[in-house]
Design a protein around this motif. Structure first.
Motif, short mmCIF file in Angstrom:
data_model
loop_
_atom_site.label_atom_id
_atom_site.label_comp_id
_atom_site.label_asym_id
_atom_site.label_seq_id
_atom_site.Cartn_x
_atom_site.Cartn_y
_atom_site.Cartn_z
N ILE A 43 1.35 17.87 3.22
CA ILE A 43 0.52 17.38 2.11
C ILE A 43 1.00 16.01 1.66
O ILE A 43 0.20 15.11 1.41
CB ILE A 43 0.55 18.40 0.95
CG1 ILE A 43 -0.11 19.69 1.41
CG2 ILE A 43 -0.17 17.85 -0.26
CD1 ILE A 43 -0.22 20.72 0.34
N VAL A 44 2.33 15.85 1.60
CA VAL A 44 2.87 14.55 1.19
C VAL A 44 2.35 13.47 2.11
O VAL A 44 1.83 12.43 1.67
CB VAL A 44 4.42 14.59 1.19
CG1 VAL A 44 4.98 13.20 1.03
CG2 VAL A 44 4.92 15.49 0.08
N VAL A 71 -4.16 7.84 0.42
CA VAL A 71 -4.16 6.82 -0.63
C VAL A 71 -4.08 5.43 -0.01
O VAL A 71 -4.78 4.50 -0.44
CB VAL A 71 -2.99 7.05 -1.62
CG1 VAL A 71 -2.91 5.93 -2.62
CG2 VAL A 71 -3.16 8.37 -2.33
N VAL A 72 -3.25 5.29 1.02
CA VAL A 72 -3.14 3.97 1.67
C VAL A 72 -4.50 3.56 2.22
O VAL A 72 -4.98 2.45 1.97
CB VAL A 72 -2.07 4.01 2.78
CG1 VAL A 72 -2.18 2.78 3.66
CG2 VAL A 72 -0.69 4.10 2.18
N LEU A 106 14.02 5.82 9.12
CA LEU A 106 13.52 6.50 7.92
C LEU A 106 13.93 7.96 7.93
O LEU A 106 14.24 8.55 6.89
CB LEU A 106 11.99 6.38 7.85
CG LEU A 106 11.43 4.98 7.63
CD1 LEU A 106 9.93 5.02 7.59
CD2 LEU A 106 11.97 4.37 6.35
N TYR A 112 8.08 22.69 -1.04
CA TYR A 112 7.95 21.34 -0.51
C TYR A 112 7.03 21.40 0.69
O TYR A 112 7.19 22.24 1.56
CB TYR A 112 9.32 20.80 -0.10
CG TYR A 112 9.29 19.59 0.79
CD1 TYR A 112 8.65 18.43 0.37
CD2 TYR A 112 9.88 19.60 2.04
CE1 TYR A 112 8.62 17.31 1.18
CE2 TYR A 112 9.86 18.48 2.85
CZ TYR A 112 9.22 17.34 2.42
OH TYR A 112 9.20 16.25 3.23
N SER A 113 6.03 20.57 0.69
CA SER A 113 5.10 20.57 1.80
C SER A 113 4.97 19.16 2.35
O SER A 113 4.24 18.34 1.81
CB SER A 113 3.74 21.07 1.35
OG SER A 113 2.82 20.80 2.35
N VAL A 131 -1.48 12.92 1.75
CA VAL A 131 -1.84 12.21 0.52
C VAL A 131 -1.47 10.74 0.63
O VAL A 131 -2.27 9.86 0.29
CB VAL A 131 -1.15 12.86 -0.70
CG1 VAL A 131 -1.33 11.99 -1.93
CG2 VAL A 131 -1.73 14.23 -0.95
N ILE A 132 -0.28 10.46 1.16
CA ILE A 132 0.14 9.05 1.25
C ILE A 132 -0.81 8.29 2.17
O ILE A 132 -1.30 7.21 1.83
CB ILE A 132 1.60 8.95 1.73
CG1 ILE A 132 2.53 9.40 0.61
CG2 ILE A 132 1.94 7.53 2.14
CD1 ILE A 132 3.97 9.25 0.92
N TYR A 165 0.84 -1.20 0.00
CA TYR A 165 0.00 0.00 0.00
C TYR A 165 0.87 1.25 0.00
O TYR A 165 0.58 2.22 -0.70
CB TYR A 165 -0.93 -0.02 1.21
CG TYR A 165 -1.89 -1.19 1.20
CD1 TYR A 165 -3.02 -1.18 0.41
CD2 TYR A 165 -1.63 -2.33 1.96
CE1 TYR A 165 -3.89 -2.25 0.37
CE2 TYR A 165 -2.49 -3.41 1.94
CZ TYR A 165 -3.62 -3.37 1.13
OH TYR A 165 -4.47 -4.43 1.09
N ALA A 220 3.49 20.68 -3.63
CA ALA A 220 3.80 19.95 -2.40
C ALA A 220 5.16 19.27 -2.47
O ALA A 220 5.78 19.01 -1.45
CB ALA A 220 2.72 18.92 -2.10
N THR A 242 -6.97 2.79 -0.60
CA THR A 242 -6.68 1.54 -1.29
C THR A 242 -7.08 0.35 -0.44
O THR A 242 -7.69 -0.61 -0.93
CB THR A 242 -5.18 1.45 -1.62
OG1 THR A 242 -4.71 2.73 -1.96
CG2 THR A 242 -4.92 0.51 -2.75
N ILE A 243 -6.74 0.43 0.86
CA ILE A 243 -7.10 -0.68 1.74
C ILE A 243 -8.62 -0.86 1.74
O ILE A 243 -9.13 -1.98 1.58
CB ILE A 243 -6.59 -0.42 3.17
CG1 ILE A 243 -5.06 -0.51 3.18
CG2 ILE A 243 -7.16 -1.44 4.14
CD1 ILE A 243 -4.45 -0.30 4.54
N LEU A 272 14.24 10.43 4.17
CA LEU A 272 13.07 10.15 3.36
C LEU A 272 11.94 11.10 3.73
O LEU A 272 11.73 11.39 4.89
CB LEU A 272 12.60 8.70 3.61
CG LEU A 272 13.61 7.64 3.19
CD1 LEU A 272 13.10 6.28 3.55
CD2 LEU A 272 13.86 7.72 1.70
N PRO A 273 11.22 11.60 2.74
CA PRO A 273 10.06 12.42 3.05
C PRO A 273 8.98 11.52 3.64
O PRO A 273 8.93 10.34 3.29
CB PRO A 273 9.63 12.98 1.68
CG PRO A 273 10.16 12.00 0.69
CD PRO A 273 11.39 11.41 1.30
#
Lengths: 220, 316, 663
Positions: free
Chosen positions: C533-534, C541-542, C391, C529-530, C537-538, B72, B97, C545-546, C396-397
């Motif tokens: 929001i990143v 979406v996760v 992480l 860069y925000s 959104v992630i 996911y 973003a 999708t689940i 990593l963002p």
């Protein structure tokens, strides 16, 4: 930024291609690909000379274009191909130092060449003066290739590529040399190539190999 | 930021999600044609994904929540990337973003989670895949960033829409540095998408796998999501390449619907050509030994650095 | 209203008092635990006070202590306040952790340790607010000594004694350089207050000499190449909370010192200082990260990763100097923000990871990566926290490590506006090196996390590992939440750091602090860069999708044995070891290491393969020095006859010579 004419931009592009090919040769292990890359470099050189000839209206440069095409794109690669077939030396070329290190050295050389060329090219007044650094870098990269290769044929290709860089510097940065000089250089290259070809056969006769490390035995 | 912007954003995301498996199918078709095999149907990846979604999943006994969550997360990262990369239009509200650097960060996020999930099972193949994936990544990621830096030096911005706007607007200006960047980008994309000189997407031998070795334990819906995410990754890379090196035909600025509708067929044609080129490269080259991979990628990295240098040299 | 500075001084006194209280003999572990907890509260108080005082005008005070006519001067400005926030925040977490950690370990003298620990904290805080060279050096040396005792807590182990000695040695080499640096900067006035140094304009090459001495002196403390050698020895030797303190806070005092000398005490900066620091920093970073990939001890791995991060920070300082010297004030401020941000981030994620290794160590008594694995099942709390830390440090963002790297890369992209063309050419190389370091950092963290927490346990006794205690959990959660918050709200953090900019550079970042949810130095068209929001959104979406997958498809999930490729005897030992995971990097960067291999012969009944990696610098730099010293010692030994009359002759001759000289 002032808009530079399209032909000058094309020359800049070809300069980049020339450098790209010089790097590709530095990174290349196979002799056959090396020769093809050399031919491609010759073609890029001929195109850039043709553009200079067209843009600056110097018809005598067309001669030089023809010479480059015949000599460097057709004759020399053909000779080299034949040489390889005759000598049966299609092996991979292992360098003295590994490829990534060679490339890293190449980058350092490029930085050096660019810095060296910057003050010189600011003196020049041609539109394409910035390519001088690239030409110098190609010469140095070809030199580096000669240094790092162990076998004779890649060294000769390095020598020829070096001449390509010089030629490019002459045509693009200063819009060409007198015809006599160009003819002389072309003849030099041809003769050098022939002599080296003879040498190859001699070296192989003597040592059964084209590995130049055998020549180290000749010092006393 | 306008309502039209949001709509074009959503449209682009929808197109990415639907087109990505077709792109993979197209590349597979071209590969089959080029090697004189009869080609699978264009929609084969869709059929596979659909079939996988309907199956029962088998998860390894030692797997933790990380293993189950990873598909996911990877999918989400790739979807977000697809929303950022300008493929149809450059008026993308989401693109604010995350700029080019953050985009590379998103790819890295997906990679790290993939590798961690592979190590989570505790088999020799899983950890081998993870190690190789990170090994490929540690050179490919900087190379990609350097390519993007070259483009942002030209446009004076790291924001992807601005970069593409600048590049699409150039008046017959040729940027020689882009030649280097283009070669480097092609090499990186091959490596990052597990394509032939580095990895073989069609391999069935565990010992030669990189990307596939990480997925050995996934099945059913998890595998479907990962496959879809891989397709999205290929789509994203293709779109980055097209946006940087062939930006013509993209709907610029705050464009209207007509422009976006016009941009869609152009994008499809460009993707088809790009997919064919990819298949051609794959057919013509042989897979490298894993320890030749750093040479290949190191070359890409140095070419990208060289692109920046050339840009400075010719720009001054 | 009373200013922040006196309150901070009271807080430091409170730390010292806690340390002394620990010596009072009472029974029961509760007392010791509450002392550490009280220390944590003091740390938190310091962070809060410094945070509220960061925007105020510099406050100064004079302590009526010290030598006659040489009182201690204290001063709190934005730079000090920022580092006090870092110190307080990191200490608060580490002290809470210590309350659980030292209680649980059967240490021989937790009382003494508690004293040393709090003296160490107080000394670090004093370094940050010292306003004269005398005070600074006293605090600096107290810091070195107290940390030496903390490092050698387990002094029965010979390696730890050796590590401690090495640490003390390099600390003193560094201190000497710093002392000389102050000597140069007082410029013959004899006035060692920072106030007088600020107003002094040094002639000729003296500012450069002062800078180089500061770089060497503070570099030795920070672990800069080639004086990094103590760091990978001392950090693993110390107990985990102390490793966290050393790495998260003490290394930062060196960064503080370098910034203080370069931007505050010296009036003008030269561009080549920047190049020196940039190159040195990047070399250190590359060195650190490459060595981190091949480590097999989890604390050594983290120690090398600290070297990497310090390298990045010093490179950032170098770039700041470069911009400032060329009058690009705005760019200098962006770079300084990136540098300080990274220092703060490093304090958080490195504390988190060191504390997590502490919990693993406690629970399994195992430090070697080759004998761990699968702890995500046994230690879910620690695994969660460590995942966030790993992480974050991998850049990593949307976590915090990425923000500072993003800012630093932005700064690199601005560089082509510099007048020195030669530097313009170097910058792509520097940016490339930085990006390479970041990518390798991700490799290191996948190795660390994957080998320790994921997979199957490599040893049987790992099945009995237990999760961390309550105190430890609170500390881990504190740092994990800190990493997330620092990552999600860069605008707010930058607004705080901007105060330092005003003080040191004389400019503010401006736009970047405008919106709390978005980072956009210069302008949003330039770069933005925000992280919020990143993340949103992630997560969205996760979740979506689940939901969709679970609603639409009703396939069950069963568990089964993993794919064995037709080879039925898969054991946990077949997973990649730490050596195995680092092997490709070792192969690629072979030239960086001194590799000694012992290969078994094919006929060996019990074949053993061993490979040891060591540092070239030992061979090239340190051993020659050692040999030189030994040679001189032998030479000096020759005049040691052992007879008293001979020694008396030496004294007599010296006396005569001196008398002749002053005649």
């Amino acid at each position: 930024m002032t808009q530079i004419p399209i032909w000058a931009q094309l020359i800049n592009l070809l300069a980049a291609v020339l450098l790209l090919l010089a790097f590709a040769m530095l990174a290349q292990r196979r002799v056959l690909t090396l020769i093809n890359l050399f031919a491609a470099q010759g073609f890029a050189l001929a195109s850039s000379t043709a553009i200079v000839a067209f843009a600056t209206h110097q018809p005598h440069l067309y001669w030089s274009v023809g010479l480059t095409l015949v000599l460097k794109v057709m004759l020399l690669p053909w000779l080299l191909h034949r040489l390889i077939l005759k000598l049966d030396v299609k092996w991979d070329v292992e360098g003295l130092i590994n490829i990534p290190t060679t490339m890293l050295l190449g980058i350092v050389l490029v930085v050096f060449a660019f810095n060296l060329a910057l003050p010189i090219s600011q003196l020049a007044n041609t539109v394409t003066r910035a390519t001088l650094g690239i030409a110098m870098a190609s010469v140095m990269l070809a030199f580096l290739m000669m240094i790092t290769r162990r076998k004779a044929i890649p060294q000769v290709i390095g020598f020829l590529a070096m001449e390509n860089g010089l030629f490019f510097a002459a045509t693009s940065a200063t819009y060409g040399m007198p015809m006599v000089v160009e003819l002389g250089i072309a003849l030099d290259v041809l003769v050098a190539m022939l002599i080296l070809g003879v040498f190859f056969f001699q070296i192989r006769e003597q040592f059964d190999s084209l590995d130049l490390q055998h020549l180290e035995k000749l010092k006393e | 930021m306008s309502a039209a912007g949001f709509l074009s954003q959503l449209l682009q995301l929808a197109i990415a999600l639907t087109l990505a498996p077709i792109l993979v199918g197209w590349v597979n078709q071209c590969r089959a044609w080029l090697s004189n095999r009869s080609a699978p149907p264009l929609l084969q990846p869709y059929r596979m994904i659909r079939k996988l979604f309907h199956k029962d999943a088998v998860v390894a006994e030692h797997a933790s929540w990380l293993f189950r969550m990873t598909p996911y997360i990877v999918f989400a990262a790739m979807a977000l990337a697809a929303a950022i990369v300008p493929s149809l239009a450059t008026d993308l509200p989401f693109a604010r973003a995350a700029d080019a650097i953050a985009l590379v960060g998103l790819f890295a996020l997906a990679r790290v989670f993939g590798a961690l999930a592979a190590m989570d099972i505790g088999t020799a193949f899983g950890s081998m895949g993870a190690r190789r994936e990170m090994f490929v990544g540690f050179l490919a990621e900087p190379a990609l960033l350097m390519v993007l830096f070259t483009a942002s030096l030209i446009s004076g911005s790291t924001s992807l829409p601005t970069i593409v706007d600048t590049l699409a607007h150039r008046e017959f200006a040729i940027y020689p540095s882009l030649a280097f960047a283009g070669v480097a980008f092609t090499m990186v994309s091959l490596a990052e998408n597990a394509r032939i000189p580095i990895d073989n997407p069609a391999t069935h031998l565990e010992l030669t796998m990189i990307h596939e070795a990480m997925l050995l334990e996934y099945s059913a819906r998890h595998l479907a999501l990962i496959e879809w995410a891989s397709a999205l990754k290929l789509f994203n890379y293709s779109c980055i390449g097209l946006a940087l090196f062939l930006p013509f035909g993209i709907a610029e600025g705050s464009a209207d619907w007509l422009a976006i509708l016009g941009a869609t067929p152009v994008l499809i044609v460009k993707l088809a050509v790009g997919g064919f080129a990819l298949a051609l490269i794959e057919t013509l080259s042989a897979k490298l030994r894993i320890f030749r991979a750093p040479e290949f990628l190191g070359t890409a990295f140095l070419l990208a650095v060289l692109a920046m240098l050339v840009n400075l040299m010719l720009g001054s | 209203m009373i200013g922040a500075l006196p309150l901070i001084v009271y807080a430091i006194v409170a730390w010292l008092a806690i340390g002394v209280l620990a010596l009072v003999p009472t029974g029961g572990g509760f007392f010791g635990r509450s002392l550490f907890a009280a220390g944590a509260l003091v740390g938190l108080a310091i962070a809060v006070m410094a945070l509220t005082g960061i925007g105020d005008v510099p406050q100064a005070m004079v302590l009526p202590l010290g030598l006659p006519d040489l009182p201690f001067h204290l001063r709190l400005d934005a730079l000090s306040a920022f580092f006090l926030v870092l110190l307080g925040a990191a200490t608060a977490g580490i002290s809470v952790y210590s309350a659980g950690y030292f209680h649980a370990s059967e240490n021989e003298s937790p009382r003494l340790l508690c004293l040393q620990y709090h003296v160490f904290l107080a000394a670090m805080a004093l370094v940050l607010i010292a306003d004269d060279a005398y005070m600074f050096m006293v605090a600096w040396e107290t810091m070195a000594l107290s940390s030496f005792f903390l490092v050698t807590t387990d002094h029965v182990v010979p390696e730890i004694r050796r590590a401690g000695f090495l640490y003390l040695l390099i600390a003193h080499v560094g201190a000497m350089a710093i002392l000389l640096c102050f000597g140069v900067m007082q410029g013959g006035s004899g006035d060692y207050t920072f106030g007088s140094m600020r107003s002094m304009v040094l002639p000729g090459a003296w500012p450069s000499i002062a800078f180089l001495l500061a770089l060497a002196g503070f570099g030795a403390k920070a672990g800069l190449l080639p004086l990094h050698i103590w760091l990978p020895e001392a950090h693993p030797a110390a107990p985990s909370p102390v490793s966290a303190l050393l790495s998260a806070v003490m290394l930062k005092t060196a960064i503080y010192g370098l910034l203080r000398v370069t931007f505050d005490l010296l009036n003008a900066q030269l561009w080549w200082w920047g190049v020196t620091a940039l190159v040195l920093g990047l070399l250190t970073a590359l060195f650190g990260v490459i060595y981190a990939t091949v480590q097999v001890d989890m604390k050594r791995l983290l120690a090398y990763s600290s070297i990497e991060n310090i390298g990045i920070i010093v490179a950032g300082i170098g770039l700041t100097i470069l911009f400032k010297a060329n009058g690009k004030i705005l760019l200098a401020s962006i770079t300084l923000v990136a540098t300080l941000y990274h220092a703060l981030n490093h304090a958080f994620f490195k504390s988190l990871l060191f504390l997590a290794t502490g919990s693993v160590l406690h629970s399994t008594r195992e430090r070697s990566l080759g004998k761990l694995g699968g702890l995500i099942h046994r230690m879910p709390w620690v695994a969660w926290a460590a995942l966030i830390g790993a992480l974050a440090i991998a850049g990593l963002p949307p976590l915090n490590g990425f923000v500072s790297e993003w800012l630093l890369l932005q700064a690199f992209l601005f560089t082509p506006t510099l007048p020195q063309s030669f530097i313009n050419m170097l910058v792509p190389l520097a940016a490339a090196a930085l990006v390479l370091v970041a990518a390798l950092g991700a490799y290191v963290m996948v190795k660390f996390y994957g080998v320790v927490f994921l997979g199957r346990p490599r040893e049987a006794q790992l099945a009995y590992a237990h999760d961390a205690g309550h105190f430890e959990r609170v500390a881990l959660a504190w740092f994990a939440i800190g990493c997330v918050m620092l990552g999600l709200f860069p605008g707010t953090v930058i607004a705080v750091i901007d105060n330092v900019n005003t003080a040191l550079i004389g400019a503010t970042v401006g736009h970047a602090g405008d919106r709390w949810w978005m980072l956009a130095p210069i302008s949003p068209e330039r770069s933005s860069y925000s992280p919020l929001i990143v993340l949103v959104v992630i997560v969205a979406v996760v979740a979506l999708t689940i939901q969709i997958v679970h609603r639409t498809y009703h396939g069950r999930v069963r568990s089964g044995p993993p794919w064995d490729c037709g080879f039925p005897m898969q054991t946990p030992r077949m997973q990649d070891t730490a050596e195995g995971f680092g092997q490709p990097i070792r192969q690629v960067f072979e030239a960086f290491f001194r590799i000694e291999r012992v290969l078994p012969s094919p006929f060996d009944a019990k074949p053993q393969y061993r490979v040891t990696l060591s540092d070239h610098l030992w061979q090239w730099l340190y051993l020659p020095v050692v040999h030189g010293v030994e040679f001189m010692a032998r030479f000096a030994g020759r005049i040691q006859q052992g007879r008293i009359s001979i020694y008396l002759i030496y004294s007599f001759v010296t006396l005569l010579a001196l008398l002749m000289f002053i005649r």
